[in-house]
Write an enzyme that holds these catalytic residues in place. Structure first.
Site, mmCIF file in Angstrom:
data_model
loop_
_atom_site.group_PDB
_atom_site.id
_atom_site.type_symbol
_atom_site.label_atom_id
_atom_site.label_comp_id
_atom_site.label_asym_id
_atom_site.label_seq_id
_atom_site.Cartn_x
_atom_site.Cartn_y
_atom_site.Cartn_z
ATOM 1 C CG ASP A 80 -2.470 2.156 -4.368
ATOM 2 O OD1 ASP A 80 -1.268 2.113 -4.115
ATOM 3 O OD2 ASP A 80 -3.131 1.198 -4.825
ATOM 4 C CB SER A 127 -0.914 0.022 1.238
ATOM 5 O OG SER A 127 -1.841 -1.028 1.220
ATOM 6 C CB SER A 149 -1.936 -1.842 -3.622
ATOM 7 O OG SER A 149 -1.203 -0.719 -3.216
#
Length: 361
Positions: free
Chosen positions: A286, A246, A284
């Site tokens: 983001d 991340s 992830s």
């Protein structure tokens, strides 16, 4: 020996000039504080605290009483952040922005709330509740995340020691146990200055990232500054370290923009992220959290109307702000790599620092 920012190594990212510290704290009044936990855990076999807390404060006043314009943008939502829903609904930030590991969200939220309650006895009594903003990344490769070493007092300490000095970068605070592109990642900062020709003013855009994403293959695809002929794999980093990961991005500015314009700026951080080689993987998180210090808004007021000053969007300045957000994000990510040192954590695992000889110097 202290590791350097990528610009100090002779590599210039983008066209706009950085601020004097090339840091989030170039935005006047913004403060950053870190609490770092890096030690073996007692009565636990080969388990380590390799984690921490990072606090970002928009100004030196009471944040709940004097809110700032804020917004967030989620590129990929594999994250456990708190406070983003209300921040986007109301367009205001009323707490420090806190960063930590995934399982420490509750403890850091509690500590930050206790800080606000101590400052503001009216919260929950004569006025409403408080919206705490916390972002996270998963540091479980190096940190014994199930042991939940971060406590509420660590969050309060990070807030207490936050300063306008040039922020520490690399394996510090929330970045202590993070891995980026298979190398040691963590905290990185950068800033950009934008000149308003019409008013002869200068505005600052600052960025701080918590980097914990990407594979070495993605990094090697980023060949603008990487010498791919020298690429090599770090033997000490096994498959477990190559997770989707991340990134938390905090964007600050003193430019007069509203929450919608801030969100537009936040979207451009994704350009900087993509330039480093990331494609924002399935797992992830983001996320960008952005705020402007150009003016504050009182919590209590008898006025029915409030006035806000902002740039027109059909002028040159908005494009310059977009450019600054992209450039500062890209450079902050690279700084999180070049500033981080080799770190040992749980189960004897070691994540090596990014080898500077891979750069095209």
């Amino acid at each position: 020996m202290e590791r350097k920012k990528i610009r100090d190594l002779g590599i210039v990212v983008g066209q706009l000039p950085p601020g004097p510290k090339n840091c989030l704290t170039d935005v006047q009044g913004v403060r950053v504080g870190h609490v770092t936990l890096h030690h073996p855990l007692a009565n636990a076999d080969n388990e380590w605290a390799c984690t921490g807390v990072t606090a970002i404060l928009p100004h030196e006043e009471n944040i709940f009483q004097n809110k700032v314009v804020a917004a967030s943008y989620v590129f990929n939502g594999f994250g456990k952040s708190t406070g983003l829903v209300q921040m986007n609904e109301l367009g205001r930030l009323e707490s420090p922005i806190m960063l930590t590991n995934t399982f420490s969200i509750p403890a850091v939220t509690q500590g930050t709330l206790e800080y606000l309650l101590e400052q503001n006895p009216e919260i929950g009594e004569t006025t409403g509740t408080a919206n705490i903003v916390v972002g996270e990344c998963n540091d479980s490769y190096l940190n014994s995340i199930r042991m939940m070493s971060v406590k509420p007092e660590h969050a309060k300490e990070a807030i207490r020691i936050a300063s306008t000095d040039k922020a520490m970068e690399g394996a510090v605070g929330a970045g202590t146990g993070m891995v980026c592109f298979g190398y040691k990642g963590g905290i990185g900062c950068s800033s950009r200055l934008v000149v308003d020709d019409g008013e002869q003013g200068v505005y600052t855009i600052g960025c701080l990232v918590l980097s914990n994403f990407g594979t070495q293959d993605e990094l090697y695809s980023y060949n603008r500054f990487i010498d791919t002929e020298k690429k090599r794999r770090v033997e000490n980093n096994n498959e477990d370290a190559q997770t989707d990961g991340s990134i938390m991005i905090v964007l600050a500015t003193d430019a007069p923009v509203n929450e919608r314009q801030l969100q537009r700026m936040a979207k451009r951080c994704g350009i900087g992220l993509g330039r480093t080689g990331s494609h924002m993987s399935h797992g992830s998180g983001d996320i960008v959290m952005a705020f402007s210090t150009s003016q504050t808004f009182p919590h209590f007021s008898s006025d029915r109307l409030e006035q806000q000053f902002l740039f027109r969007e059909d002028k040159r300045m908005m494009n310059m702000l977009f450019c600054a957000a992209a450039e500062a994000t890209e450079e902050a990510i690279l700084n999180s790599l070049t500033r981080a040192k080799t770190t040992i954590g749980r189960k004897g695992r070691e994540v090596e620092e990014f080898p500077l000889d891979l750069l095209k110097l």
